[in-house]
Design a protein around this motif. Sequence first.
Motif, PDB file in Angstrom:
ATOM      1  N   UNK A 126      45.900  43.265  37.136  1.00  0.00           N
ATOM      2  CA  UNK A 126      45.559  41.911  36.696  1.00  0.00           C
ATOM      3  C   UNK A 126      45.790  40.927  37.843  1.00  0.00           C
ATOM      4  N   UNK A 127      44.765  40.687  38.691  1.00  0.00           N
ATOM      5  CA  UNK A 127      44.971  39.820  39.861  1.00  0.00           C
ATOM      6  C   UNK A 127      45.304  38.372  39.503  1.00  0.00           C
ATOM      7  N   UNK A 128      44.693  37.826  38.456  1.00  0.00           N
ATOM      8  CA  UNK A 128      45.011  36.446  38.083  1.00  0.00           C
ATOM      9  C   UNK A 128      46.453  36.332  37.600  1.00  0.00           C
ATOM     10  N   UNK A 129      46.913  37.318  36.853  1.00  0.00           N
ATOM     11  CA  UNK A 129      48.309  37.334  36.405  1.00  0.00           C
ATOM     12  C   UNK A 129      49.244  37.338  37.608  1.00  0.00           C
ATOM     13  N   UNK A 130      48.953  38.189  38.577  1.00  0.00           N
ATOM     14  CA  UNK A 130      49.788  38.241  39.777  1.00  0.00           C
ATOM     15  C   UNK A 130      49.774  36.945  40.548  1.00  0.00           C
ATOM     16  N   UNK A 131      48.593  36.331  40.693  1.00  0.00           N
ATOM     17  CA  UNK A 131      48.492  35.085  41.456  1.00  0.00           C
ATOM     18  C   UNK A 131      49.299  33.976  40.807  1.00  0.00           C
ATOM     19  N   UNK A 132      49.170  33.820  39.500  1.00  0.00           N
ATOM     20  CA  UNK A 132      49.886  32.725  38.844  1.00  0.00           C
ATOM     21  C   UNK A 132      51.370  33.036  38.671  1.00  0.00           C
ATOM     22  N   UNK A 133      51.743  34.299  38.647  1.00  0.00           N
ATOM     23  CA  UNK A 133      53.162  34.645  38.726  1.00  0.00           C
ATOM     24  C   UNK A 133      53.755  34.098  40.021  1.00  0.00           C
TER      25      UNK A 133
END
Length: 593
Positions: A191-198
Amino acid sequence: MTSLALRRRVLLQRRWERMAARLRGWVRGSEVAVVGLAVLVGAAVGLLAWGMGAAAHGLQRLLYGLEPHLRLSAATRLPDELVLLVPVLGGLALAGLNHLIARWRPKRPIDPIEANALHGGRLSLTDGAVVGAQTVLSNGVGASVGLEAGYTQVGGGIASRLGRACSLRRGDLRILVGAGTAAAIGAAFNAPLTGAFYAFELVIGTYSIAALFPVVASAVSGVLVARLLQAGTYVVETAAPGVVDPGYYPLALLLGALCGLSGILLMRGVGTTETLLTRFIPSVPLRLMLGGLAVGGLALISPVALSAGHGALHLAFMTEAPAWPVLVLLLVKAAASIVSLGSGFRGGLFFASLLIGALGGKLFAGVLAMLSPPGPDPLILTIIGMSAFGAAVIGAPLSMTFLALETTGSLAVAGPVLAAVAVSGLIVRRLFGYSFATWRFHLRGEAIRSAHDIGWVNDLTVGSLMRRAVPTAPAALDLAAFRQRFPLGAATRVVILGEGGRYAGIVSVPEAHAAPPETALEGLLHLTDRVLLPSMNASVAMAAFEAAEAEAMAVVDGPARRVIGLLTEAHLLRRYGEEVEKRRREESGIASG
């Protein structure tokens, strides 16, 4: 070696040094170069995430006799003796590993959030290896902890090491460390968006256009490498309805509130358990072994207690069950996570919080079905509970919203999820004030509530700002002698020293000249019990000036109260303002790239 060969070798070395210096200069001044570094970091982190996940799962297969496709938390035919014995022996093995690490590296590892908040992104790659090994072993023997803590530690360490090798500026280094953790979480959950916003919410502490490109590039490259290697570390993908009834929004708000309150209980439970076990069981090996025994005992009730819970989360999404069995699973997983972390196993609550939240959402749906059959769709409330409880514990509401979106592919579900995580996050923020990571910092005595860069404030100390040449006078001096020694205009204030040269107070020179001749010098003393210490940072010093309502304060060396300097509030505020402006210019420079 001949003199000619030696000279050629020296010339070649100097040429390489010049080339390396030019490369570092280009990287420091180029936004594109930072993005390129982020891609390299993401690829490396994706590879290591695959390796760590494979190592932990391989250890579980070896110790528990699992089939290759089976997850430990979903295994229902484990021998009871293994379920009890493996976590106990695993705790003993972890104690031995910790002992070896302490002899080799007694320094406590620095978390990526802590590194970005206090140390300008400076993070040791060795710490990543240490935490990674501890996390893999803890997860591999069945402790109820996730691997995500190890992933982010390794990701941040790789990013920091590469950034420092390229002499990145402080702001760029902090962003690159965030990019490394983005790749770690992205690879862990596909989940790239999850990682970015983390990374934005927890590790960098803010969102900016300058940080967007390297963080997203790193997250995407980490996910692509993990997919290429078929890492299998990601959360289960499930299908959710394309349309969600507006009636789910009030339910989402209520479920979000319950998740927020429950998340506080879980975090406090970990801290309380750790404190009590440390107090009553001083032996670290014994504490870990008893913690492992407790986890094994809970696993006899349900294997959901074991490991992070990937298999159990899959079952939570795919199966239906009455409310009471779900309640038992929820309590078992929560207790196992509390005992595992409280007894000293290494890992995080990221995945456990997702599983507990999913079970909580399913329980909520089951209770509503009992009250008013047939009740709401349990899948929707399971997704909402997973995200809301994760936001309460992890402290990243947008990251949890994107996790729900990337897990389900449903924009319709994202709406009530966003409402739930907002309520959950607000309750935790107002009633508790910490995420799980910052709560652990608080228990250690660190004043960190987010990843905002406060390290430069700590570097701006009273000792570095004070004026060392301080006019002083003995307390035994009479007023006439004082006036003669310090005429008007010679000094504004004088520090008075008592017996043994100890600080006694400060006398205003104009006030001394205006006082009646018979006045004792002791009667003119101010700030007799108000001093600064050289180790105080600018923020603490400003609070001290405000509390004392003083324009200047003496700096003493500690218990001996020997005066070593003087600091004025005006100088402190000016230097603080200069540093704030310097940081603003640096951030603007990063943005303009």
